[in-house]
Write a protein that holds these residues in place. Structure first.
Motif, PDB file in Angstrom:
ATOM      1  N   GLY A 284      36.852 -58.785 -46.866  1.00  0.00           N
ATOM      2  CA  GLY A 284      35.470 -59.079 -46.453  1.00  0.00           C
ATOM      3  C   GLY A 284      35.465 -60.061 -45.291  1.00  0.00           C
ATOM      4  O   GLY A 284      36.451 -60.183 -44.554  1.00  0.00           O
ATOM      5  N   GLU A 285      34.362 -60.771 -45.115  1.00  0.00           N
ATOM      6  CA  GLU A 285      34.227 -61.687 -43.966  1.00  0.00           C
ATOM      7  C   GLU A 285      34.160 -63.124 -44.487  1.00  0.00           C
ATOM      8  O   GLU A 285      33.504 -63.388 -45.507  1.00  0.00           O
ATOM      9  N   TRP A 286      34.842 -64.011 -43.793  1.00  0.00           N
ATOM     10  CA  TRP A 286      34.924 -65.425 -44.225  1.00  0.00           C
ATOM     11  C   TRP A 286      34.581 -66.353 -43.074  1.00  0.00           C
ATOM     12  O   TRP A 286      34.944 -66.097 -41.920  1.00  0.00           O
ATOM     13  N   ARG A 287      33.901 -67.440 -43.419  1.00  0.00           N
ATOM     14  CA  ARG A 287      33.642 -68.513 -42.457  1.00  0.00           C
ATOM     15  C   ARG A 287      34.926 -69.335 -42.352  1.00  0.00           C
ATOM     16  O   ARG A 287      35.617 -69.534 -43.354  1.00  0.00           O
ATOM     17  N   ALA A 288      35.262 -69.754 -41.131  1.00  0.00           N
ATOM     18  CA  ALA A 288      36.479 -70.571 -40.957  1.00  0.00           C
ATOM     19  C   ALA A 288      36.203 -71.641 -39.912  1.00  0.00           C
ATOM     20  O   ALA A 288      35.262 -71.541 -39.123  1.00  0.00           O
ATOM     21  N   ARG A 289      37.041 -72.671 -39.934  1.00  0.00           N
ATOM     22  CA  ARG A 289      36.871 -73.765 -38.977  1.00  0.00           C
ATOM     23  C   ARG A 289      38.132 -73.883 -38.126  1.00  0.00           C
ATOM     24  O   ARG A 289      39.250 -73.708 -38.647  1.00  0.00           O
ATOM     25  N   LEU A 290      37.938 -74.112 -36.864  1.00  0.00           N
ATOM     26  CA  LEU A 290      39.061 -74.303 -35.945  1.00  0.00           C
ATOM     27  C   LEU A 290      39.595 -75.726 -36.126  1.00  0.00           C
ATOM     28  O   LEU A 290      38.832 -76.696 -36.088  1.00  0.00           O
TER      29      LEU A 290
ATOM     30  N   VAL B 299      40.261 -71.619 -43.550  1.00  0.00           N
ATOM     31  CA  VAL B 299      39.283 -70.671 -44.099  1.00  0.00           C
ATOM     32  C   VAL B 299      38.417 -71.401 -45.125  1.00  0.00           C
ATOM     33  O   VAL B 299      38.932 -72.118 -45.991  1.00  0.00           O
ATOM     34  N   LEU B 300      37.101 -71.226 -45.020  1.00  0.00           N
ATOM     35  CA  LEU B 300      36.180 -72.004 -45.849  1.00  0.00           C
ATOM     36  C   LEU B 300      35.590 -71.190 -47.008  1.00  0.00           C
ATOM     37  O   LEU B 300      35.884 -71.421 -48.158  1.00  0.00           O
ATOM     38  N   ALA B 301      34.732 -70.224 -46.662  1.00  0.00           N
ATOM     39  CA  ALA B 301      34.025 -69.496 -47.742  1.00  0.00           C
ATOM     40  C   ALA B 301      33.706 -68.073 -47.296  1.00  0.00           C
ATOM     41  O   ALA B 301      33.554 -67.817 -46.100  1.00  0.00           O
ATOM     42  N   GLN B 302      33.589 -67.172 -48.276  1.00  0.00           N
ATOM     43  CA  GLN B 302      33.291 -65.773 -47.947  1.00  0.00           C
ATOM     44  C   GLN B 302      31.817 -65.632 -47.593  1.00  0.00           C
ATOM     45  O   GLN B 302      30.953 -66.181 -48.266  1.00  0.00           O
ATOM     46  N   THR B 303      31.549 -64.896 -46.509  1.00  0.00           N
ATOM     47  CA  THR B 303      30.146 -64.665 -46.111  1.00  0.00           C
ATOM     48  C   THR B 303      29.706 -63.251 -46.475  1.00  0.00           C
ATOM     49  O   THR B 303      28.530 -63.014 -46.704  1.00  0.00           O
ATOM     50  N   ARG B 304      30.654 -62.292 -46.501  1.00  0.00           N
ATOM     51  CA  ARG B 304      30.297 -60.910 -46.863  1.00  0.00           C
ATOM     52  C   ARG B 304      31.458 -60.275 -47.617  1.00  0.00           C
ATOM     53  O   ARG B 304      32.620 -60.430 -47.210  1.00  0.00           O
ATOM     54  N   ALA B 305      31.139 -59.591 -48.708  1.00  0.00           N
ATOM     55  CA  ALA B 305      32.191 -58.879 -49.462  1.00  0.00           C
ATOM     56  C   ALA B 305      32.530 -57.598 -48.714  1.00  0.00           C
ATOM     57  O   ALA B 305      31.711 -57.078 -47.948  1.00  0.00           O
ATOM     58  N   LEU B 306      33.751 -57.103 -48.922  1.00  0.00           N
ATOM     59  CA  LEU B 306      34.161 -55.879 -48.227  1.00  0.00           C
ATOM     60  C   LEU B 306      33.328 -54.689 -48.711  1.00  0.00           C
ATOM     61  O   LEU B 306      33.234 -54.443 -49.905  1.00  0.00           O
ATOM     62  N   THR B 307      32.673 -54.028 -47.775  1.00  0.00           N
ATOM     63  CA  THR B 307      31.991 -52.770 -48.132  1.00  0.00           C
ATOM     64  C   THR B 307      32.579 -51.717 -47.188  1.00  0.00           C
ATOM     65  O   THR B 307      32.183 -51.629 -46.022  1.00  0.00           O
ATOM     66  N   PRO B 308      33.611 -50.986 -47.663  1.00  0.00           N
ATOM     67  CA  PRO B 308      34.255 -50.032 -46.750  1.00  0.00           C
ATOM     68  C   PRO B 308      33.272 -48.963 -46.272  1.00  0.00           C
ATOM     69  O   PRO B 308      32.467 -48.479 -47.062  1.00  0.00           O
ATOM     70  N   GLY B 309      33.327 -48.654 -45.001  1.00  0.00           N
ATOM     71  CA  GLY B 309      32.470 -47.587 -44.455  1.00  0.00           C
ATOM     72  C   GLY B 309      32.988 -46.236 -44.923  1.00  0.00           C
ATOM     73  O   GLY B 309      33.984 -46.168 -45.655  1.00  0.00           O
ATOM     74  N   PRO B 310      32.327 -45.172 -44.526  1.00  0.00           N
ATOM     75  CA  PRO B 310      32.729 -43.831 -44.963  1.00  0.00           C
ATOM     76  C   PRO B 310      34.174 -43.516 -44.549  1.00  0.00           C
ATOM     77  O   PRO B 310      34.652 -44.022 -43.535  1.00  0.00           O
ATOM     78  N   ASP B 311      34.822 -42.667 -45.356  1.00  0.00           N
ATOM     79  CA  ASP B 311      36.201 -42.279 -45.065  1.00  0.00           C
ATOM     80  C   ASP B 311      36.170 -41.151 -44.033  1.00  0.00           C
ATOM     81  O   ASP B 311      36.305 -39.974 -44.361  1.00  0.00           O
TER      82      ASP B 311
END
Ligand code: SAM
Length: 243
Positions: A49-55, A67-79
């Protein structure tokens, strides 16, 4: 979230993970996007999925991400595979970029009787797919698969995987009619500037899972055809159908 930098990484993503940045990515973040230590960005790797991170630890030529916290869970697109003949470099780069934006999971390159090359810079195309995926807000990046002969691809094609054969010969049904509702997975096949040969057309149509479709009464350039076919497929059986 718009304006926030999104970066494709290969590292596993989880709270507290400290990921060192490759030199080119460090340069991109600090010199091109002018981020400084403490600035935040979004990371994705196609798995977590997508995660917030700090430089952090911005050096002259390298930097680290915390890496701080997840912002979006993985939702795989169509195969969905986009199978496209090797057309001229510029158009092929456009096709790869649009395939990423329109949700293809793979871009498979094929060599046909009328393609004018039998090789291309796959690494460059893969980098274009990554950049397009960062911009378009995807959680994965399409894989660009090295060119193979059409015959080999067809011989190994799974009998249960629908292949939407964009056939400019003109006697195929319109897409929305031809696509089985809810196919959900499958592939789109687009030919080269010179089109498919009659033998290739017969060979493709002989495939049990091939569905010949028309993209209308006009002959489209390969890039136009790819964009149109991807959009129609997504609207018929993919993630343009709405929730
Ligand atoms: N044979 C074409 C001609 O007569 O000029 C050229 C092929 S076209 C540039 C490249 C590919 O786009 C075709 O092989 C086909 O896959 C797709 N395509 C273009 N127009 C299409 C249409 N109206 N219907 C279905 N596919 C089309």
């Amino acid at each position: 979230v718009d304006g926030v930098v999104r970066l494709w990484v290969t590292a596993d993503l989880g709270a507290g993970v400290v990921a060192p940045l490759a030199r080119d990515q460090a340069h991109y973040l600090t010199h091109v996007m002018r981020l400084a230590a403490g600035d935040e960005l979004l990371l994705f790797n196609g798995r977590d999925g997508e995660w917030r991170a700090r430089l952090t630890d911005v050096g002259k030529r390298d930097a680290t991400l915390e890496v701080l916290a997840q912002t979006r869970a993985l939702t795989p697109g169509p195969d969905l595979d986009l199978v496209v003949a090797l057309v001229k470099r510029g158009r092929l780069e456009t096709i790869v970029e649009k395939a990423a934006e329109l949700g293809a999971r793979r871009v498979r390159l094929v060599i046909t009787e009328r393609t004018n090359a039998d090789h291309t810079n796959v690494a460059r195309l893969q980098a274009i797919a990554v950049e397009a995926s960062e911009q378009t807000g995807r959680l994965d990046t399409p894989e660009v698969v090295a060119p193979e002969k059409l015959e080999r691809l067809l011989a190994a094609w799974p009998a249960d995987r629908p292949l939407m054969f964009c056939d400019e010969a003109g006697d195929a049904p319109p897409v929305l009619e031809a696509m089985a509702a809810g196919a959900g997975c499958g592939a789109i096949l687009i030919g080269p500037e010179g089109g498919f040969s009659p033998a290739e057309r017969a060979r493709i149509r002989a495939l049990p899972s091939a569905v010949a479709v028309s993209l209308g009464p006009r002959i489209l350039r390969a890039d136009t055809a790819a964009i149109a076919a991807l959009t129609l497929w997504q609207a018929a059986v993919g993630d343009l159908r709405g929730a």
